[in-house]
Write a protein that holds these residues in place. Structure first.
Motif, PDB file in Angstrom:
ATOM      1  N   HIS A 118       0.820  -1.220   0.000  1.00 52.41           N
ATOM      2  CA  HIS A 118       0.000   0.000   0.000  1.00 52.41           C
ATOM      3  C   HIS A 118       0.853   1.269   0.000  1.00 52.41           C
ATOM      4  CE1 HIS A 118       0.562   1.104   4.257  1.00 52.41           C
ATOM      5  NE2 HIS A 118       0.608  -0.200   4.473  1.00 52.41           N
ATOM      6  N   SER A 119       2.024   1.228   0.614  1.00 52.13           N
ATOM      7  CA  SER A 119       2.865   2.428   0.629  1.00 52.13           C
ATOM      8  C   SER A 119       3.354   2.782  -0.779  1.00 52.13           C
ATOM      9  CB  SER A 119       4.057   2.243   1.570  1.00 52.13           C
ATOM     10  OG  SER A 119       4.910   1.224   1.092  1.00 52.13           O
ATOM     11  N   THR A 122       0.393   4.660  -2.392  1.00 52.45           N
ATOM     12  CA  THR A 122      -0.012   5.965  -1.856  1.00 52.45           C
ATOM     13  C   THR A 122       1.121   6.959  -1.685  1.00 52.45           C
ATOM     14  OG1 THR A 122       0.160   5.093   0.397  1.00 52.45           O
ATOM     15  CG2 THR A 122      -2.013   5.002  -0.668  1.00 52.45           C
TER      16      THR A 122
END
Length: 193
Positions: A118-119, A122
Motif C-alpha cells: 500500500h505504501s 499511496t
C-alpha cells in the motif's frame, strides 16, 4: 420507425456537481435521463474546465503542468471518440483517476509487481510534493465567505461585523484583520489557519 437516441440517467449528485461548477442554467438539480451526446458534451466540458484550472492554478513544475493539461486534452478526445455508454464511462473514469494521481504527485508504477504494498500505491512524492499555500488575502476571503453559512459559534462575530472590521476599521488590510481575529476570536482564526 425512427430510432430513439440512446440515453443515460444522470443522478442528482452529478447534476448538483454541474450546477455547482457552471451555475443552475441547464443544471437545475433534477435527476433525469439525457441523450448520450449531451452527457459526452458535459464530460468534455468538465475536462476542459479542469485543463483551464490547471493552467491558471498550478505553479512550480511547468513540465508536469503541461503534461496534466495534455492529459485533459486527451480525455476530451477519448470521450469524443467513444461510441457507447461503456466506452464513455471507462474513458472518463480512467482519465479522471489518472489525473487525480498526477495532481497528487505522480501515477504509481507498480505494473511489474506481483502485488504492490500500500505504501507504493499511496506514496506519490518521488518526483514532487503537493503543497497548498494561502496568502493573507485568501485567508480573509475564506473567513468572510464562511461567516454567512450559519456555522459560526456563539460569541463569534457576525458576517456584518467581520465585513465592517475589514473594510472600515482595517481599510482592507488583511494582516491587521487576521491579527484582530486571532486575538479576539481565536477559535474562528484556528479554523482557517
Amino acid at each position: 420507425m425512427r430510432k430513439e437516441p440512446e440515453t443515460i440517467y444522470a443522478d442528482l449528485g452529478f447534476e448538483n456537481l454541474m450546477a455547482s461548477i457552471y451555475g443552475w442554467y441547464g443544471h437545475n438539480g433534477a435527476a433525469t435521463r439525457k441523450p448520450i451526446r449531451r452527457w459526452k458534451h458535459e464530460l468534455m466540458q468538465l475536462f476542459g474546465t479542469i485543463r483551464t484550472a490547471i493552467e491558471k492554478n498550478v505553479t512550480g513544475d511547468d513540465r508536469h503542468k503541461e503534461n496534466m493539461m495534455e492529459h485533459c486534452t486527451n480525455a476530451v478526445d477519448a470521450i469524443r471518440d467513444a461510441k457507447s455508454k461503456e466506452q464513455i464511462a471507462n474513458a472518463a473514469t480512467q482519465f479522471a483517476f489518472k489525473l487525480i494521481f498526477k495532481l497528487l504527485g505522480r501515477l504509481p508504477h507498480n505494473r511489474e509487481k506481483r502485488r504492490a504494498h500500500h505504501s507504493r500505491v499511496t506514496d506519490l512524492s518521488a518526483y514532487r510534493t503537493l503543497s497548498y499555500t494561502r496568502t493573507a488575502h485568501q485567508k480573509v476571503k475564506e473567513i468572510i465567505d464562511y461567516a454567512p453559512t450559519g456555522q459560526l459559534g456563539s460569541g463569534e462575530p457576525t458576517s456584518e461585523v467581520l465585513i465592517k472590521k475589514l473594510t472600515r476599521d482595517f481599510s482592507h488590510n488583511p494582516h491587521k484583520f487576521l491579527s484582530w481575529v486571532k486575538t479576539e476570536h481565536r477559535s474562528l482564526y484556528d479554523r482557517f489557519n
